[in-house]
Design a protein around this motif. Structure first.
Motif, PDB file in Angstrom:
ATOM      1  N   GLU A   4       9.974   6.660 -36.132  1.00  0.00           N
ATOM      2  CA  GLU A   4      10.608   6.696 -37.455  1.00  0.00           C
ATOM      3  C   GLU A   4      10.309   8.010 -38.163  1.00  0.00           C
ATOM      4  O   GLU A   4      11.161   8.573 -38.852  1.00  0.00           O
ATOM      5  CB  GLU A   4      10.113   5.521 -38.297  1.00  0.00           C
ATOM      6  N   GLN A   5       9.086   8.530 -37.996  1.00  0.00           N
ATOM      7  CA  GLN A   5       8.731   9.793 -38.643  1.00  0.00           C
ATOM      8  C   GLN A   5       9.431  10.971 -37.974  1.00  0.00           C
ATOM      9  O   GLN A   5       9.959  11.864 -38.635  1.00  0.00           O
ATOM     10  CB  GLN A   5       7.223  10.027 -38.588  1.00  0.00           C
TER      11      GLN A   5
ATOM     12  N   SER B 278      13.294  11.449 -33.433  1.00  0.00           N
ATOM     13  CA  SER B 278      13.319  11.322 -31.982  1.00  0.00           C
ATOM     14  C   SER B 278      12.482  12.443 -31.422  1.00  0.00           C
ATOM     15  O   SER B 278      12.240  13.436 -32.090  1.00  0.00           O
ATOM     16  CB  SER B 278      14.751  11.383 -31.449  1.00  0.00           C
TER      17      SER B 278
ATOM     18  N   LYS C  59       6.871   2.699 -32.777  1.00  0.00           N
ATOM     19  CA  LYS C  59       7.982   2.551 -33.718  1.00  0.00           C
ATOM     20  C   LYS C  59       7.753   3.413 -34.954  1.00  0.00           C
ATOM     21  O   LYS C  59       8.658   4.106 -35.438  1.00  0.00           O
ATOM     22  CB  LYS C  59       8.149   1.090 -34.124  1.00  0.00           C
ATOM     23  N   LYS C  60       6.522   3.426 -35.471  1.00  0.00           N
ATOM     24  CA  LYS C  60       6.211   4.232 -36.655  1.00  0.00           C
ATOM     25  C   LYS C  60       6.323   5.719 -36.352  1.00  0.00           C
ATOM     26  O   LYS C  60       6.828   6.492 -37.166  1.00  0.00           O
ATOM     27  CB  LYS C  60       4.804   3.901 -37.165  1.00  0.00           C
TER      28      LYS C  60
END
Length: 269
Positions: free
Chosen positions: A125-126, A129, A121-122
């Motif tokens: 987020e960075q 995609s 997930k982290k």
């Protein structure tokens, strides 16, 4: 549009009636194909669990690497267990609550831990995609929302694992996918995909073939053009309803490599 054009081309009244009907029939078939593809992800998830195999082949500069994965997945939340084999080496892999755990015999053990983990997930987020995540079955439902009515073509029947299936060719609008702006820069405006659906409308095989622009940091310094990597991902489901036992390893055996993965992602952006 087709029925409007055809309605003005007939030589008699019978022809005028027949051609719009034929166009309407073709349109109805198209709508059925699109509906089948759009609903396939929900129908597959309704099966709750399945065995799965994943084969990924990446090719560049005349060389290729193939990895084969075999395991089981919870189709509702994406938790999975899998053994992945590449270049003669096998890795035990688990995904639990969007955290990836890996254990490879003989690999360097950070801080003496036998498992490493990355918080997916982290990382997502960075990066917004990542094309590498396109084959992730847990992300597949996003495709259903990105499919346009005129981007599905029925392409015949075929047996997959002994099961009768209908094959569909699909063109996914990348702009409609999560992180679509970045994806568009890397793979272009559309994502070519094929789906094989069984008689219950569930996915038996999903194949995605991409040409991905490699990050600048990953290209040779002498290279004058963007290096491209061809990636083919084939995902297959079988034995729906199978037991899935995906549990995180004991915390004292796990080294968190998320920060390192994030730093690597920043270097490649």
């Amino acid at each position: 549009m087709g029925s409007v054009v055809l309605s003005g081309c007939g030589g008699d009244s019978d022809a005028k009636d027949e051609k719009p009907a034929a166009a309407a029939s073709a349109s109805g078939g198209q709508e059925q194909s699109t509906t089948a593809v759009r609903s396939a992800y929900d129908k597959t998830a309704d099966a709750e669990t399945a065995k799965m195999t994943v084969k990924v082949k990446a090719s560049a500069d005349g060389q290729s690497i193939t990895s084969d994965g075999k395991g089981a997945i919870d189709l509702a939340d994406g938790d999975s267990t899998m053994t992945v084999t590449a270049q003669g080496k096998s890795v035990e892999q688990r995904v639990v609550d969007q955290v990836l755990y890996q254990k490879a015999p003989g690999q360097e053990k950070p801080n003496g831990k036998s498992w490493m983990k990355i918080d997916l997930k982290k990382v997502a987020e960075q990066q917004g995609s990542d094309p590498a995540q396109i084959g992730d079955p847990a992300q597949s439902a996003a495709y259903a929302k990105a499919i346009n009515d005129d981007d599905v073509t029925e392409a015949g029947s075929e047996k997959i694992g002994g099961v009768d299936t209908h094959r569909y060719k699909v063109s996914v609008d990348v702009a409609r996918l999560p992180g679509g702006a970045k994806l568009r820069q890397q793979i272009g405006p559309t994502l070519p995909m094929q789906l094989w659906l069984d008689d219950e409308g569930r996915i038996r095989r999903q194949q995605i073939d991409l040409t991905v622009k490699a990050p600048a940091s990953a290209q040779p310094k002498a290279s004058s053009s963007n290096q491209q990597v061809k990636v083919s991902t084939v995902l297959e489901f079988s034995d729906f309803g199978t037991e899935v036992d995906a549990e995180a390893p004991p915390s004292d055996q796990v080294a968190d490599m998320t920060d390192q993965a994030l730093r690597n992602g920043q270097k490649q952006s």
